[in-house]
Write a protein that holds these residues in place. Structure first.
Motif, mmCIF file in Angstrom:
data_model
loop_
_atom_site.group_PDB
_atom_site.id
_atom_site.type_symbol
_atom_site.label_atom_id
_atom_site.label_comp_id
_atom_site.label_asym_id
_atom_site.label_seq_id
_atom_site.Cartn_x
_atom_site.Cartn_y
_atom_site.Cartn_z
ATOM 1 N N VAL A 70 0.870 -1.183 0.000
ATOM 2 C CA VAL A 70 0.000 0.000 0.000
ATOM 3 C C VAL A 70 0.901 1.225 0.000
ATOM 4 O O VAL A 70 1.841 1.309 0.802
ATOM 5 C CB VAL A 70 -0.927 0.026 1.230
ATOM 6 C CG1 VAL A 70 -1.686 1.350 1.310
ATOM 7 C CG2 VAL A 70 -1.915 -1.124 1.184
ATOM 8 N N ASP A 71 0.649 2.174 -0.897
ATOM 9 C CA ASP A 71 1.456 3.392 -0.977
ATOM 10 C C ASP A 71 0.586 4.529 -1.494
ATOM 11 O O ASP A 71 -0.437 4.281 -2.150
ATOM 12 C CB ASP A 71 2.657 3.170 -1.906
ATOM 13 C CG ASP A 71 3.823 4.103 -1.582
ATOM 14 O OD1 ASP A 71 3.696 5.323 -1.838
ATOM 15 O OD2 ASP A 71 4.843 3.616 -1.085
ATOM 16 N N ILE A 72 0.984 5.788 -1.193
ATOM 17 C CA ILE A 72 0.230 6.933 -1.703
ATOM 18 C C ILE A 72 0.762 7.426 -3.046
ATOM 19 O O ILE A 72 0.112 8.227 -3.704
ATOM 20 C CB ILE A 72 0.233 8.111 -0.702
ATOM 21 C CG1 ILE A 72 1.653 8.655 -0.493
ATOM 22 C CG2 ILE A 72 -0.398 7.706 0.602
ATOM 23 C CD1 ILE A 72 1.688 9.952 0.317
ATOM 24 N N SER A 73 1.943 6.955 -3.446
ATOM 25 C CA SER A 73 2.610 7.484 -4.635
ATOM 26 C C SER A 73 2.268 6.673 -5.882
ATOM 27 O O SER A 73 2.605 5.480 -5.969
ATOM 28 C CB SER A 73 4.127 7.500 -4.433
ATOM 29 O OG SER A 73 4.786 7.831 -5.635
ATOM 30 N N ALA A 74 1.632 7.311 -6.858
ATOM 31 C CA ALA A 74 1.274 6.622 -8.093
ATOM 32 C C ALA A 74 2.496 6.114 -8.868
ATOM 33 O O ALA A 74 2.489 4.975 -9.360
ATOM 34 C CB ALA A 74 0.425 7.528 -8.978
ATOM 35 N N PRO A 75 3.581 6.914 -9.027
ATOM 36 C CA PRO A 75 4.751 6.382 -9.736
ATOM 37 C C PRO A 75 5.340 5.145 -9.063
ATOM 38 O O PRO A 75 5.768 4.206 -9.753
ATOM 39 C CB PRO A 75 5.740 7.556 -9.701
ATOM 40 C CG PRO A 75 4.877 8.771 -9.592
ATOM 41 C CD PRO A 75 3.737 8.356 -8.727
ATOM 42 N N ALA A 76 5.353 5.115 -7.725
ATOM 43 C CA ALA A 76 5.863 3.938 -7.023
ATOM 44 C C ALA A 76 4.965 2.738 -7.263
ATOM 45 O O ALA A 76 5.440 1.623 -7.526
ATOM 46 C CB ALA A 76 5.977 4.228 -5.532
ATOM 47 N N LEU A 77 3.651 2.939 -7.195
ATOM 48 C CA LEU A 77 2.716 1.839 -7.409
ATOM 49 C C LEU A 77 2.857 1.251 -8.801
ATOM 50 O O LEU A 77 2.821 0.028 -8.983
ATOM 51 C CB LEU A 77 1.287 2.329 -7.184
ATOM 52 C CG LEU A 77 0.919 2.676 -5.733
ATOM 53 C CD1 LEU A 77 -0.427 3.387 -5.679
ATOM 54 C CD2 LEU A 77 0.888 1.415 -4.870
ATOM 55 N N GLN A 78 3.039 2.105 -9.801
ATOM 56 C CA GLN A 78 3.189 1.619 -11.174
ATOM 57 C C GLN A 78 4.417 0.727 -11.313
ATOM 58 O O GLN A 78 4.371 -0.324 -11.950
ATOM 59 C CB GLN A 78 3.282 2.802 -12.133
ATOM 60 C CG GLN A 78 1.980 3.579 -12.280
ATOM 61 C CD GLN A 78 2.153 4.903 -12.987
ATOM 62 O OE1 GLN A 78 3.257 5.249 -13.440
ATOM 63 N NE2 GLN A 78 1.085 5.668 -13.082
ATOM 64 N N ARG A 79 5.530 1.142 -10.701
ATOM 65 C CA ARG A 79 6.757 0.341 -10.793
ATOM 66 C C ARG A 79 6.612 -0.972 -10.020
ATOM 67 O O ARG A 79 7.088 -2.016 -10.469
ATOM 68 C CB ARG A 79 7.941 1.136 -10.236
ATOM 69 C CG ARG A 79 8.221 2.434 -10.966
ATOM 70 C CD ARG A 79 8.882 2.211 -12.324
ATOM 71 N NE ARG A 79 9.198 3.473 -12.946
ATOM 72 C CZ ARG A 79 10.317 4.170 -12.721
ATOM 73 N NH1 ARG A 79 11.227 3.700 -11.884
ATOM 74 N NH2 ARG A 79 10.520 5.323 -13.333
ATOM 75 N N LEU A 80 5.982 -0.913 -8.846
ATOM 76 C CA LEU A 80 5.784 -2.136 -8.062
ATOM 77 C C LEU A 80 4.901 -3.121 -8.817
ATOM 78 O O LEU A 80 5.195 -4.322 -8.875
ATOM 79 C CB LEU A 80 5.156 -1.790 -6.709
ATOM 80 C CG LEU A 80 6.038 -1.027 -5.718
ATOM 81 C CD1 LEU A 80 5.206 -0.512 -4.546
ATOM 82 C CD2 LEU A 80 7.173 -1.908 -5.204
ATOM 83 N N GLN A 81 3.814 -2.614 -9.397
ATOM 84 C CA GLN A 81 2.918 -3.488 -10.157
ATOM 85 C C GLN A 81 3.618 -4.073 -11.372
ATOM 86 O O GLN A 81 3.425 -5.246 -11.706
ATOM 87 C CB GLN A 81 1.671 -2.697 -10.571
ATOM 88 C CG GLN A 81 0.773 -2.329 -9.399
ATOM 89 C CD GLN A 81 -0.223 -1.236 -9.738
ATOM 90 O OE1 GLN A 81 -0.189 -0.647 -10.825
ATOM 91 N NE2 GLN A 81 -1.126 -0.942 -8.809
ATOM 92 N N ALA A 82 4.450 -3.274 -12.034
ATOM 93 C CA ALA A 82 5.195 -3.768 -13.194
ATOM 94 C C ALA A 82 6.166 -4.877 -12.801
ATOM 95 O O ALA A 82 6.493 -5.744 -13.614
ATOM 96 C CB ALA A 82 5.950 -2.623 -13.867
ATOM 97 N N GLY A 83 6.607 -4.839 -11.532
ATOM 98 C CA GLY A 83 7.502 -5.880 -11.036
ATOM 99 C C GLY A 83 6.777 -7.113 -10.525
ATOM 100 O O GLY A 83 7.411 -8.030 -9.995
ATOM 101 N N GLY A 84 5.459 -7.123 -10.652
ATOM 102 C CA GLY A 84 4.681 -8.296 -10.255
ATOM 103 C C GLY A 84 4.068 -8.214 -8.881
ATOM 104 O O GLY A 84 3.513 -9.199 -8.383
#
Length: 244
Positions: A70-84
């Motif tokens: 869980v994070d508030i940062s959209a750029p971080a979430l996108q990278r985490l999701q891209a990493g699976g």
């Protein structure tokens, strides 16, 4: 605590969001195995099938696969999701999970960033199963407040006994701790860094993101001790707790 007027919860969330969106937008994901927390984490999550990490940014300590983030940062979430990773946008004071869901919970460098730290600790405790490991960190000593605390969106530093009392009030028993964090010890170096962050923010973020791997490589192994580590002149502590 800073002498400047205290921000509201909404103001602080937006300040943190702006800072970390800017930081993570130009950053690369750093694998958990590269941090000095990994030997500890590997032991804590052995057998933990349900895991949660709150506000990891692009520096997660739990493995991407099999962990909820869980994070508030959209750029971080996108990278985490891209990493699976299974990553959701949210805030530590309102976690989108049922009670007693997780065997292991991690929330490093987060409770000092929120106005309602009682609410944050209550939520972390609520979603943890009885006996779950809860990994936290926090900066110490309000008298040690610097401009860096203001800049990165800190709301407070903690007196050690006050912090321990808060943990106990939320059913979290401290088992081990260690000195933690990478804030420069040199006040002159901190002043130079703050000048660049204030006047040359984009360049400062660029250099931070590209020199962090070097800092990570030279991290000292964590020196865990039972209970609370000696806190005199210690800037930040890592806390390994157990949910009662």
């Amino acid at each position: 605590m800073s002498a400047s007027p205290l921000p509201t919860e909404h103001e602080l969330i937006e300040r943190n969001r702006r800072f970390y969106d800017g930081l993570w937008r130009g950053a690369q994901l750093t694998e958990p195995q590269r941090f000095n927390t990994w030997p500890l984490v590997a032991r804590l999550i052995a057998g933990a099938t349900q895991r949660l990490e709150v506000a990891p940014g692009l520096r997660p300590r739990f493995p991407l696969k099999g962990t909820h983030f869980v994070d508030i940062s959209a750029p971080a979430l996108q990278r985490l999701q891209a990493g699976g990773a299974n990553a959701l946008q949210g805030h530590v004071t309102a976690l989108p999970f049922p009670d007693a869901t997780f065997d292991a919970v991690c929330a490093l460098d987060i409770i000092e960033h929120v106005v309602d730290d009682e609410g944050a600790l209550a939520e972390l405790s609520r979603v943890a199963k009885s006996g779950a490991a809860v990994l936290l960190s926090a900066p110490l000593h309000p008298a040690s407040w610097t401009a860096f605390d203001d800049f990165v969106g800190h709301y407070r530093r903690y007196e050690p006994e006050h912090l321990l009392a808060k943990l106990r009030a939320h059913g979290l028993t401290l088992e081990h701790s260690a000195i933690y964090g990478m804030q420069p010890k040199s006040s002159r170096l901190l002043d130079v860094g703050m000048w660049f962050l204030t006047h040359r923010r984009r360049q400062a973020m660029w250099w931070y993101n590209r020199t962090l791997p070097l800092f990570v490589r030279f991290q000292k192994p964590l020196a865990l001790v039972p209970g609370m580590v000696g806190t005199a002149q210690v800037d930040e502590v890592l806390l390994i707790c157990r949910r009662d």
